[in-house]
Motif scaffolding. Sequence first.
Motif, PDB file in Angstrom:
ATOM      1  N   SER A 287      -0.340   1.870   9.912  1.00  0.00           N
ATOM      2  CA  SER A 287       1.092   2.150   9.732  1.00  0.00           C
ATOM      3  C   SER A 287       1.796   0.960   9.084  1.00  0.00           C
ATOM      4  O   SER A 287       2.731   1.141   8.295  1.00  0.00           O
ATOM      5  N   THR A 288       1.345  -0.254   9.376  1.00  0.00           N
ATOM      6  CA  THR A 288       1.924  -1.434   8.731  1.00  0.00           C
ATOM      7  C   THR A 288       1.600  -1.426   7.245  1.00  0.00           C
ATOM      8  O   THR A 288       2.467  -1.721   6.415  1.00  0.00           O
ATOM      9  N   ILE A 289       0.373  -1.048   6.885  1.00  0.00           N
ATOM     10  CA  ILE A 289      -0.001  -0.968   5.468  1.00  0.00           C
ATOM     11  C   ILE A 289       0.858   0.079   4.763  1.00  0.00           C
ATOM     12  O   ILE A 289       1.352  -0.146   3.658  1.00  0.00           O
ATOM     13  N   ARG A 290       1.096   1.238   5.399  1.00  0.00           N
ATOM     14  CA  ARG A 290       1.948   2.274   4.791  1.00  0.00           C
ATOM     15  C   ARG A 290       3.367   1.744   4.567  1.00  0.00           C
ATOM     16  O   ARG A 290       3.979   1.984   3.525  1.00  0.00           O
ATOM     17  N   ARG A 291       3.895   1.015   5.565  1.00  0.00           N
ATOM     18  CA  ARG A 291       5.243   0.446   5.443  1.00  0.00           C
ATOM     19  C   ARG A 291       5.286  -0.579   4.313  1.00  0.00           C
ATOM     20  O   ARG A 291       6.225  -0.613   3.516  1.00  0.00           O
ATOM     21  N   LEU A 292       4.242  -1.401   4.215  1.00  0.00           N
ATOM     22  CA  LEU A 292       4.191  -2.400   3.152  1.00  0.00           C
ATOM     23  C   LEU A 292       4.047  -1.753   1.775  1.00  0.00           C
ATOM     24  O   LEU A 292       4.585  -2.263   0.789  1.00  0.00           O
ATOM     25  N   GLU A 293       3.335  -0.622   1.689  1.00  0.00           N
ATOM     26  CA  GLU A 293       3.232   0.111   0.415  1.00  0.00           C
ATOM     27  C   GLU A 293       4.615   0.533  -0.057  1.00  0.00           C
ATOM     28  O   GLU A 293       4.944   0.433  -1.238  1.00  0.00           O
ATOM     29  N   GLN A 294       5.434   1.017   0.874  1.00  0.00           N
ATOM     30  CA  GLN A 294       6.786   1.440   0.502  1.00  0.00           C
ATOM     31  C   GLN A 294       7.629   0.261   0.041  1.00  0.00           C
ATOM     32  O   GLN A 294       8.523   0.409  -0.773  1.00  0.00           O
ATOM     33  N   ALA A 295       7.304  -0.933   0.555  1.00  0.00           N
ATOM     34  CA  ALA A 295       8.036  -2.135   0.151  1.00  0.00           C
ATOM     35  C   ALA A 295       7.494  -2.727  -1.143  1.00  0.00           C
ATOM     36  O   ALA A 295       8.087  -3.659  -1.679  1.00  0.00           O
ATOM     37  N   GLY A 296       6.349  -2.206  -1.641  1.00  0.00           N
ATOM     38  CA  GLY A 296       5.844  -2.664  -2.926  1.00  0.00           C
ATOM     39  C   GLY A 296       4.458  -3.273  -2.911  1.00  0.00           C
ATOM     40  O   GLY A 296       4.046  -3.876  -3.899  1.00  0.00           O
ATOM     41  N   LEU A 297       3.712  -3.175  -1.808  1.00  0.00           N
ATOM     42  CA  LEU A 297       2.350  -3.705  -1.751  1.00  0.00           C
ATOM     43  C   LEU A 297       1.518  -3.096  -2.874  1.00  0.00           C
ATOM     44  O   LEU A 297       1.506  -1.874  -3.039  1.00  0.00           O
ATOM     45  N   PRO A 298       0.827  -3.910  -3.680  1.00  0.00           N
ATOM     46  CA  PRO A 298       0.072  -3.354  -4.821  1.00  0.00           C
ATOM     47  C   PRO A 298      -1.171  -2.594  -4.377  1.00  0.00           C
ATOM     48  O   PRO A 298      -1.888  -3.030  -3.477  1.00  0.00           O
ATOM     49  N   TYR A 299      -1.398  -1.444  -4.992  1.00  0.00           N
ATOM     50  CA  TYR A 299      -2.600  -0.651  -4.747  1.00  0.00           C
ATOM     51  C   TYR A 299      -2.916   0.149  -5.999  1.00  0.00           C
ATOM     52  O   TYR A 299      -2.083   0.303  -6.887  1.00  0.00           O
ATOM     53  N   THR A 300      -4.150   0.661  -6.039  1.00  0.00           N
ATOM     54  CA  THR A 300      -4.585   1.487  -7.162  1.00  0.00           C
ATOM     55  C   THR A 300      -4.877   2.884  -6.644  1.00  0.00           C
ATOM     56  O   THR A 300      -5.722   3.039  -5.759  1.00  0.00           O
ATOM     57  N   PRO A 301      -4.184   3.919  -7.131  1.00  0.00           N
ATOM     58  CA  PRO A 301      -4.480   5.282  -6.682  1.00  0.00           C
ATOM     59  C   PRO A 301      -5.857   5.718  -7.179  1.00  0.00           C
ATOM     60  O   PRO A 301      -6.214   5.483  -8.327  1.00  0.00           O
ATOM     61  N   VAL A 302      -6.609   6.349  -6.281  1.00  0.00           N
ATOM     62  CA  VAL A 302      -7.932   6.874  -6.624  1.00  0.00           C
ATOM     63  C   VAL A 302      -7.946   8.321  -6.172  1.00  0.00           C
ATOM     64  O   VAL A 302      -7.958   8.605  -4.978  1.00  0.00           O
TER      65      VAL A 302
END
Length: 120
Positions: A47-62
């Motif tokens: 859930s922390t990773i999801r919250r950080l994604e919304q704040a702009g944490l970089p990831y690559t969609p696969v």
Amino acid sequence: MNMSEAEMRHIAEMVAALDKAAGKKPASTAGELNRQQICAALGVSESTIRRLEQAGLPYTPVGARSKRYDLEECKNWLKENNQCPSGTTRTEGSTSALWSAAKDFTISCRKAQLRVMPSE
């Protein structure tokens, strides 16, 4: 929780070995981790990773729902953005104010009980 590079690599290797034993595909490169692996590497919950994604944490969609995370990019982003993994924390001032409000409430309840008690 501060982990050394060697500890994080070891965790990623253990997760990859478990994935391989379960018949899952490994991440395409050594720097790309799935959500469970990045959680283990950073020591935070999903859930922390999801919250950080919304704040702009970089990831690559696969694919449609999967994402991959580069550990170094994520670490750099966290350092630059000063994101607290556990969310917001209370300051001492607000905590002491809550304690005094709770104390006042307890005193008022005790006074009310004294007034309601029947006399014998």
